[in-house]
Design a protein around this motif. Structure first.
Motif, short mmCIF file in Angstrom:
data_model
loop_
_atom_site.label_atom_id
_atom_site.label_comp_id
_atom_site.label_asym_id
_atom_site.label_seq_id
_atom_site.Cartn_x
_atom_site.Cartn_y
_atom_site.Cartn_z
N GLU A 1 42.69 41.03 51.49
CA GLU A 1 42.38 41.15 50.27
C GLU A 1 42.07 42.86 50.00
O GLU A 1 41.21 43.26 51.08
CB GLU A 1 41.18 40.20 49.79
N ALA B 1 46.26 36.26 43.70
CA ALA B 1 46.46 37.89 43.73
C ALA B 1 47.82 38.06 42.78
O ALA B 1 48.06 38.87 42.39
CB ALA B 1 46.78 38.29 45.15
N VAL C 1 43.68 30.48 52.43
CA VAL C 1 43.64 32.00 52.60
C VAL C 1 45.20 32.48 51.97
O VAL C 1 45.34 33.33 51.12
CB VAL C 1 43.39 32.54 54.07
N LEU D 1 37.25 33.92 43.58
CA LEU D 1 37.56 34.64 45.23
C LEU D 1 36.17 34.91 45.82
O LEU D 1 36.25 34.81 47.05
CB LEU D 1 38.24 36.00 44.69
N GLY E 1 39.11 37.68 53.93
CA GLY E 1 39.29 38.53 53.34
C GLY E 1 40.15 39.74 53.92
O GLY E 1 40.26 40.88 53.64
N GLY F 1 37.41 42.50 50.05
CA GLY F 1 37.98 42.18 51.12
C GLY F 1 38.06 43.21 52.25
O GLY F 1 37.52 44.38 51.90
N ARG G 1 40.25 35.02 39.12
CA ARG G 1 40.43 35.68 40.35
C ARG G 1 39.01 36.02 40.69
O ARG G 1 38.32 35.84 41.84
CB ARG G 1 41.22 36.81 40.54
N LEU H 1 36.26 33.95 49.50
CA LEU H 1 35.73 34.83 50.89
C LEU H 1 34.71 34.48 51.55
O LEU H 1 34.64 34.86 52.94
CB LEU H 1 35.71 36.21 50.23
N PHE I 1 37.98 43.75 45.77
CA PHE I 1 37.62 42.47 45.60
C PHE I 1 36.84 41.98 46.86
O PHE I 1 36.63 40.57 46.78
CB PHE I 1 39.12 41.77 45.65
N GLU J 1 42.83 37.81 35.99
CA GLU J 1 42.01 38.53 36.83
C GLU J 1 40.78 37.64 36.53
O GLU J 1 39.60 37.88 37.35
CB GLU J 1 41.60 39.99 36.05
N GLN K 1 44.65 32.11 47.77
CA GLN K 1 44.30 33.44 47.41
C GLN K 1 45.65 34.40 47.05
O GLN K 1 45.68 35.11 46.30
CB GLN K 1 43.55 34.20 48.70
#
Length: 367
Positions: free
Chosen positions: A54, A96, A88, A108, A51, A60, A104, A112, A58, A101, A92
């Motif tokens: 991020e 992004a 990552v 996510l 993270g 991160g 994600r 993470l 989110f 959304e 990820q």
């Protein structure tokens, strides 16, 4: 312009370096995963490695590209097998940039906390026409399925999700495929890099989830390609620095003809040339990380320049490290060959010379 170091980034580097140094640099067992899932979960929960870049909203750390660059450098310094580049950076990074959304939000949290990992098929990112995949997607009864294959998928044997680019008949689209789903077959492939795993994924009407909307795949992948170029350059610079350090430490103590070999002028010149290459690579990478962090219009050219210079520095340093170690540098027990293997594998899988040179030339014309 480059990003300036600060106390927080220095602390991050120290913590990550200490954590990653706990593992010995060694070749993995053939056909077996290179990394320990429990160790990856610890890296995610205790250090928050997944993270780092991020945003806070989110879950991160919100440090951004500068923090991710530090993690990648320290991973490259020790040839860490942890799924940092595949999960990552690529997976990820795709989530992004895709603008989906819902996807994600669904994926996510598990990425993470390290309970699951993901990857992106490298064939989706190639622009040089290399035939590493052939994928078609079909809509049946409201559900998308994928058939075909994609090869040399980084960490494809351990990733819970694989993101692929498939033809739909109306143009390419991005999809996420659960690798445990029916119709998915995973086969580990031989690789020159003994510290990473690559796999071939075969799909036979495998259920797939579309990511983002139609017509966006190539735009997302172009943006992701710049991120990958910078990420690999981070690993390569650190690998170059480490192999040069190893070589210098050896020539300081290796005695030949009654003198340390580091006192011979020819060897001094070889090391000096390598040090200049590494210094040039650091400058190019600092600029690329700044461009990534600020979303500069010069990102494509900066990323390609870093890819060219860092790739060359790593390859030359890894090769000369073996030579300067003499006979011991060619042995299986010494890690020098593992760095050379990583440098050679990177050049084959991640470096597209024509694209990089075109991007640098195009960047030179930006006002």
């Amino acid at each position: 312009m480059i990003l300036r170091q600060d106390a927080d980034l220095d602390t991050l580097r120290t913590v990550v370096r200490e954590f990653l140094r706990e593992d010995d640099i060694a070749a993995g067992t053939s056909g077996q995963p290179r990394w320990n899932p429990a160790r990856w979960r610890r890296a995610c929960t205790e250090l928050g490695l997944a993270g780092v870049a991020e945003p806070d909203e989110f879950g991160g750390a919100g440090i951004g590209s500068a923090g991710l660059a530090i993690v990648l450098e320290e991973a490259g310094r020790v040839l860490s097998p942890l799924p940092i580049l595949g999960s990552v950076v690529l997976a990820q990074g795709l989530l992004a940039r895709a603008g989906d959304e819902a996807a994600r939000a669904d994926m996510l949290p598990a990425l993470l906390d390290g309970s699951r990992t993901a990857t992106v098929a490298l064939g989706a990112l190639r622009t040089d026409g290399a035939t590493t995949q052939a994928l078609d997607a079909t809509m049946r009864a409201g559900t998308w399925t994928i058939s075909g294959f994609t090869s040399f998928v980084l960490d494809g044997d351990t990733a819970a999700w694989a993101f692929v680019r498939a033809d739909t008949g109306d143009g390419p689209q991005l999809f996420a495929v659960d690798t445990d789903a029916p119709g998915v077959s995973v086969q580990v492939q031989d690789s020159m890099d003994l510290t990473r795993t690559f796999a071939r994924l075969d799909f036979t009407d495998a259920p797939a989830r579309p990511i983002a909307g139609p017509g966006t795949a190539d735009t997302v992948l172009a943006d992701l390609r710049d991120l990958l170029d910078v990420a690999v350059a981070c690993e390569q610079l650190a690998g170059a620095e480490e192999t040069l350090r190893m070589a210098v430490e050896h020539i300081k103590v290796r005695v030949q003809f009654g003198r340390t070999i580091g006192s011979f002028q020819a060897i001094k010149h070889r090391c000096a040339d390598l040090a200049i290459l590494v210094d040039d690579a650091r400058s190019a990478l600092d600029h690329a990380v700044w461009a990534l962090h600020t979303r500069s219009p010069r990102l494509a050219s900066a990323a390609s320049l870093a890819a060219i210079v860092c790739g060359r520095a790593f390859g030359d340093c890894a090769r000369e490290n073996i030579h300067l170690h003499g006979g011991i540098g060619f042995t299986w027990e010494h890690p020098a060959h593992l760095y050379f293997r990583r440098a050679t594998s990177d050049a084959a899988l991640f470096t597209e010379g024509a694209r990089h040179h075109d991007a640098v030339l195009a960047g030179a014309s930006i006002d």
